[in-house]
Design an enzyme around this catalytic site. Structure first.
Site, PDB file in Angstrom:
ATOM      1  CB  CYS A  33      -0.882   0.031   1.240  1.00  0.00           C
ATOM      2  SG  CYS A  33      -1.957  -1.400   1.373  1.00  0.00           S
ATOM      3  N   GLY A  59      -1.191   0.674  -4.854  1.00  0.00           N
ATOM      4  CA  GLY A  59      -2.449   0.015  -4.501  1.00  0.00           C
ATOM      5  C   GLY A  59      -3.598   0.657  -5.230  1.00  0.00           C
ATOM      6  CG  ASN A 134       3.295  -0.133   2.807  1.00  0.00           C
ATOM      7  OD1 ASN A 134       4.358   0.338   2.445  1.00  0.00           O
ATOM      8  ND2 ASN A 134       2.832  -1.256   2.286  1.00  0.00           N
ATOM      9  N   GLY A 135       2.118  -2.762   4.838  1.00  0.00           N
ATOM     10  CA  GLY A 135       2.879  -3.906   5.320  1.00  0.00           C
ATOM     11  C   GLY A 135       1.961  -5.060   5.665  1.00  0.00           C
ATOM     12  CE1 TYR A 275       5.696  -4.396 -11.054  1.00  0.00           C
ATOM     13  CE2 TYR A 275       5.067  -4.671  -8.760  1.00  0.00           C
ATOM     14  CZ  TYR A 275       4.707  -4.493 -10.077  1.00  0.00           C
ATOM     15  OH  TYR A 275       3.396  -4.404 -10.425  1.00  0.00           O
ATOM     16  CB  SER A 317       8.385  -1.821 -13.306  1.00  0.00           C
ATOM     17  OG  SER A 317       7.997  -3.077 -13.804  1.00  0.00           O
ATOM     18  CG  ASP A 379       9.462  -7.837 -17.087  1.00  0.00           C
ATOM     19  OD1 ASP A 379       9.518  -6.732 -16.513  1.00  0.00           O
ATOM     20  OD2 ASP A 379       8.390  -8.467 -17.239  1.00  0.00           O
ATOM     21  CG  ASP A 380      10.388  -5.507 -13.126  1.00  0.00           C
ATOM     22  OD1 ASP A 380       9.746  -6.226 -12.349  1.00  0.00           O
ATOM     23  OD2 ASP A 380       9.835  -4.774 -13.968  1.00  0.00           O
TER      24      ASP A 380
END
Ligand SMILES: O=P(O)(O)OC[C@H]1O[C@H](OP(=O)(O)OP(=O)(O)O)[C@H](O)[C@@H]1O
Ligand SMILES: NC(=O)CC[C@H](N)C(=O)O
Ligand SMILES: [Mg+2]
Length: 539
Positions: A33, A59, A134-135, A275, A317, A379-380
């Site tokens: 988030c 998010g 966030n987490g 990312y 990304s 790509d990442d």
């Protein structure tokens, strides 16, 4: 407060039920988030809206803002993008007051309901508290069970709500005392923002899994948010990264930096660099775009493609990593894939069919660029393989002679419980296939990944403490802490010696191990105080 642990067996059963649910919903990497908070401004809610807008990539399933108007908190929240939730200007106008916190959420399966959209808010008889998180808390399930057995009634199915219950149940005399006690009970990844009638509080977990920064408006008001990109869009200057175990209090007197625990270490989630974070954000002194470029260059050295004609990055990304790969090899960095900018991130779509449709709608090959070319496709990451599978085919259909996939991170093999809550390895392509099987599945001519050592070197954290300062468990199985309620889910890998867990830290992490904080002064009581004065030299 005595919180009993849940027996391993009950937890395993609960996880098995969750995994079943996960399988049906084919859940993505979730629990990522964005949070933003500001104190002391007339335009607090509006500023929070702009800050959250810069964090929308973190998010997209729900958003909310809570404001503080002279000690009264008001909440507006809803499902969808920020701009959907606040389409009606009356919703922002309703958020009057001089302080606000906000949240953009990436929901968990089975809990898409509005009751889980944050900031959460509770009305106690003597005060209101709002919370943005966030987490992911790794002991939330057992804590919740114990709290419910003792009579607690939860309003949501979110792990975050635990903290509010723990604050209320604490016998400490002050709000900060209660908060500190609660912060010492929860485990896992957390960047928390709390708003009360009297102040705004920010706390980071003892490992600093998630990015969390302090900024300051030209007029002196403090901001605390997930990424520096959110500071830039509102014209705030970066002050410092929040350090593991810190508790920040912001009120009309300014900012006080205290800590709720001295047992800390630094384990920033490497996926933020790979990312999640925006390329224009800087985490602990490392610009994300530059780190990704270095990953791309290291990848070119580790996994060369001898006959390549062009490098093509997968928007968005991995464009930085592709630039790094091209620069290091001298190959042209071509726009072989175009992205429809109106499609959201696929990785965080909640179901597999939605994700597949999203990839098709999102990316198209540029035929005139890739036709008859040997393409290095950078790509990442490969998580489920959905993206790689579709775009390799797409490039070949567009006439590419060969497609060599190069991934600017190591093979994603193990789940994360600290914030990117992939609770099962079932969906991870790298966990269930050998390198050659992966190559075959995505129909690439060759496939190569970056090593963990090179990833750590490429991030190049300006840190001289113990370990690397990063979490790389998804790639190497070395978890920087126990994972509590989730432990049973990894017992298979533990038995096979593929996974291990460091104990919780018992020593003090010294913030001065991060070069950006070396000049900071600590007061005699162990806190750091900064006044909310106008920044010198700014009108
Ligand atoms: O193997 P997968 O399960 O497909 O997941 C990995 C892909 O998902 C992410 O991109 P995404 O499309 O989410 O976002 P982006 O546009 O920001 O790169 C990531 O950059 C990879 O491209
Ligand atoms: N993605 C997040 O960080 C979400 C926070 C919290 N774990 C929730 O489920 O709402
Ligand atoms: Mg991508």
């Amino acid at each position: 407060m005595a919180i009993k642990g849940l027996e391993q067996q009950q937890i395993a059963q609960r996880l098995a039920r969750q995994t079943e649910k996960t399988r049906v919903n084919v859940r993505s990497l979730n629990e990522e988030c964005g949070i933003f908070g500001v104190w002391g401004r007339q335009d607090a809610a509006q500023l929070t809206y702009y800050g959250l807008h810069a964090l929308q990539h973190r998010g997209q399933e729900g958003a909310g803002i809570v404001s503080n108007n002279k000690g009264h908190l008001w909440q507006e929240r809803g499902l969808g993008l920020l701009s959907d939730v606040f389409r009606d200007p009356a919703r922002i106008e309703a958020l009057t007051g001089t302080a606000a916190i906000g949240h953009v959420r990436y929901a968990t399966a089975g809990s898409h309901g509005v009751e889980n959209i944050q900031p959460l808010m509770v009305n106690f008889h003597d005060m209101q508290i709002s919370l943005a998180h966030n987490g992911n808390l790794t002991n939330a399930m057992s804590l919740r069970k114990d709290l419910e057995e003792e009579g607690a009634i939860f309003q949501s199915s979110s792990d975050s709500e635990i903290l509010l219950h723990l604050i209320r149940r604490s016998k400490a005399n002050t709000f900060v005392g209660k908060l500190k006690e609660a912060l010492n009970i929860v485990r896992g990844g957390f960047a928390f923002l709390l708003l009360t009638p009297h102040g705004m509080y920010a706390a980071l977990d003892p490992h600093a899994f998630r990015p969390f920064v302090v900024g300051q408006m030209p007029e002196g008001n403090y901001i605390v948010t997930s990424e520096t990109a959110a500071l830039d869009v509102i014209g705030a200057r970066f002050v410092r990264d929040v350090q593991p175990g810190e508790l920040l209090a912001i009120d009309d007197n300014g900012l006080t930096i205290d800590s709720y625990t001295k047992n800390t270490t630094l384990n920033i989630d490497s996926m933020e660099y790979i990312y999640f974070a925006r390329p224009d954000s800087t985490i602990y002194g490392v610009n994300v775009h530059k780190a990704r470029k270095r990953m791309g260059a290291a990848l070119a050295a580790e996994q060369p493609v001898p006959d390549a004609d062009i490098v093509v990055g997968v928007p968005n990304s991995s464009l930085s990593a592709a630039a790094g790969f091209a620069e290091a090899t001298g190959l042209p960095n071509e726009m072989g894939l175009v992205k429809n900018q109106y499609i959201a991130r696929t990785f965080i779509e909640p179901t597999q069919d939605k994700r597949e449709r999203a990839v098709r709608m999102k990316l198209s090959a540029v035929k005139d660029v890739v036709r008859d070319k040997n393409v290095v496709l950078v790509d990442d990451s490969i998580v489920r393989g959905t993206t790689s599978m579709f775009i390799v085919r797409m490039l070949k259909e567009a006439g590419a002679k060969s497609v060599h996939v190069r991934i600017a991170s190591p093979i994603f093999k193990f789940p994360s419980f600290y914030g990117i809550d992939m609770q099962t390895t079932k969906e991870l392509m790298g966990a269930n296939n050998t390198l050659d099987e992966m190559r075959e599945k995505i129909e690439a001519d060759s496939l190569g990944f970056l090593s963990v050592d090179q990833l750590v070197k490429a991030i190049d954290l300006p840190y001289d403490g113990q370990g690397t300062g990063l979490t790389t468990a998804y790639f190497d199985g070395h978890y920087p802490s126990p994972i509590y309620d989730y432990a049973a889910s990894l017992s298979y890998f533990v038995a096979k010696d593929l996974v291990d867990f460091a104990p919780e830290p018992t020593t003090t992490y010294h913030p001065r191990q991060v070069s950006s904080l070396r000049n900071e002064e600590t007061l005699a009581d162990g806190t750091i105080h900064l006044d909310s004065q106008t920044i010198q030299g700014v009108e």
